[in-house]
Design a protein around this motif. Structure first.
Motif, PDB file in Angstrom:
ATOM      1  N   GLY A  36     -17.795 -64.361 -55.163  1.00 19.75           N
ATOM      2  CA  GLY A  36     -16.812 -63.512 -54.503  1.00 19.75           C
ATOM      3  C   GLY A  36     -17.316 -62.090 -54.407  1.00 19.75           C
ATOM      4  O   GLY A  36     -17.197 -61.431 -53.376  1.00 19.75           O
ATOM      5  N   GLN A  38     -16.420 -59.209 -55.845  1.00 18.00           N
ATOM      6  CA  GLN A  38     -15.584 -58.019 -55.907  1.00 18.00           C
ATOM      7  C   GLN A  38     -15.819 -57.188 -57.167  1.00 18.00           C
ATOM      8  O   GLN A  38     -15.501 -55.998 -57.197  1.00 18.00           O
ATOM      9  N   THR A  80      -9.868 -68.392 -54.397  1.00 13.07           N
ATOM     10  CA  THR A  80      -9.590 -66.959 -54.337  1.00 13.07           C
ATOM     11  C   THR A  80      -8.257 -66.636 -55.000  1.00 13.07           C
ATOM     12  O   THR A  80      -7.383 -67.482 -55.164  1.00 13.07           O
ATOM     13  N   GLN A 108      -7.508 -57.133 -49.716  1.00 10.91           N
ATOM     14  CA  GLN A 108      -8.903 -57.490 -49.446  1.00 10.91           C
ATOM     15  C   GLN A 108      -9.561 -58.132 -50.659  1.00 10.91           C
ATOM     16  O   GLN A 108     -10.274 -59.132 -50.545  1.00 10.91           O
ATOM     17  N   HIS A 111      -8.396 -61.704 -51.274  1.00  7.46           N
ATOM     18  CA  HIS A 111      -8.895 -62.704 -50.326  1.00  7.46           C
ATOM     19  C   HIS A 111     -10.394 -62.954 -50.454  1.00  7.46           C
ATOM     20  O   HIS A 111     -10.905 -63.906 -49.859  1.00  7.46           O
ATOM     21  N   ARG A 112     -11.098 -62.137 -51.226  1.00 10.54           N
ATOM     22  CA  ARG A 112     -12.534 -62.344 -51.429  1.00 10.54           C
ATOM     23  C   ARG A 112     -12.857 -62.693 -52.875  1.00 10.54           C
ATOM     24  O   ARG A 112     -13.739 -63.509 -53.144  1.00 10.54           O
ATOM     25  N   THR A 114     -12.559 -64.277 -56.660  1.00 10.82           N
ATOM     26  CA  THR A 114     -12.236 -65.627 -57.108  1.00 10.82           C
ATOM     27  C   THR A 114     -11.810 -65.626 -58.574  1.00 10.82           C
ATOM     28  O   THR A 114     -12.190 -64.738 -59.351  1.00 10.82           O
TER      29      THR A 114
END
Length: 287
Positions: A36, A38, A80, A108, A111-112, A114
């Motif tokens: 992911g 993030q 996610t 954001q 949605h990215r 996990t």
């Protein structure tokens, strides 16, 4: 800032990912798993990590999704946060996880990012590790010898450190069904989407006007999620009233090791833990 140069691999199977991680470990090269990104990508850009290899799990089938295995809820590691929060299965069988996932970062990030990426990163200020601890989750990891299970209590070892070996990948999280339990996740942060200064994950059950069971875990009150067992014991059997809850939650910070930093002092965090735990339990009970 630009990250240092690294090799990039997008495996098509978990076995291929494990083999690549093992090869890197055997040659003393650092490898990182991208699940992911993030949390990882900002670390790379700041050059706080400089892996020789990045293994991207986005192309591996079977690592995302939510399903039931008998009475056990199974969440794939690449699911996610947005999928976790909106899943009817999670909302029914693990409402605490759904509620906490809905508070992670911003739209954001949800949605990215996990669930597996967050749990494996093991940031003490992350929301989901405390939820997993409160729900007695089981982590399923895969390495060269196959799959093994690790309890939530044993998975987080220290600051940004887990029980994952260098050649292992987190593949799924398993949670016992919590039908009949009420839940709430409460956290305090200075600005929207910021990391939690303190967070509290709570699940409670009630019977005949009393609290029949309680699970409480704290976020950012030490290097790993803290299970507030003293609060759980004090709540169990107590009347389901605001007064009884407040009395039981006085010891919320017992056994914790909060830090002093630019966002809050350790004493402030201890007081927050008491206040937020009381608030979270009351909201879970509806009192």
């Amino acid at each position: 800032m630009i990250p240092v140069a690294f090799d990039y691999l997008r495996p098509s199977t978990v076995e291929e990912a494990v083999a690549a991680l093992g090869a890197a470990a055997s040659s003393s090269d650092e490898a990182k798993v991208l699940a992911g990104g993030q949390s990882l990508l900002p670390v790379l850009r700041l050059r706080l990590a400089a892996p020789a290899l990045l293994v991207d799990l986005a192309g591996v089938p079977g690592l995302s999704g939510v399903r039931l295995d008998g009475d056990t809820l199974v969440v794939g590691a690449m699911t996610t946060h947005a999928e976790v929060a909106s899943s009817p299965l999670v909302q029914r069988h693990a409402p605490l996880l759904a509620a906490a996932a809905a508070t992670v970062g911003d739209r954001q990030v949800r949605h990215r990012g996990t669930i597996g990426g967050s749990l494996a990163h093991a940031d003490p200020a992350a929301d989901l590790p405390a939820v997993a601890a409160a729900l007695d989750a089981t982590y399923v990891v895969q390495g060269p010898a196959g799959r093994r299970s690790v309890s939530a209590a044993d998975f987080a070892v220290d600051l940004f450190t887990t029980a994952l070996a260098p050649d292992e990948v987190l593949v799924e999280v398993r949670l016992a069904g919590a039908d009949g339990w009420s839940a709430h996740y409460e956290k305090f942060h200075r600005t929207a989407q910021a990391w939690a200064i303190v967070g509290v994950a709570v699940a409670v059950s009630r019977s005949d006007g009393a609290i029949a069971g309680a699970r409480v875990a704290l976020t950012n009150m030490g290097p790993v999620p803290h299970r507030a067992v003293e609060v759980e014991a004090a709540l169990t059997g107590a009347p389901a009233t605001a007064e009884a809850v407040a009395a039981a939650c006085v010891s919320a910070s017992s056994g914790t090791s909060p830090v002093d930093d630019l966002t809050a002092s350790a004493d402030y965090r201890r007081d927050l833990a008491r206040v937020l735990t009381t608030r979270a339990v009351c909201r879970a009970l509806g009192v």
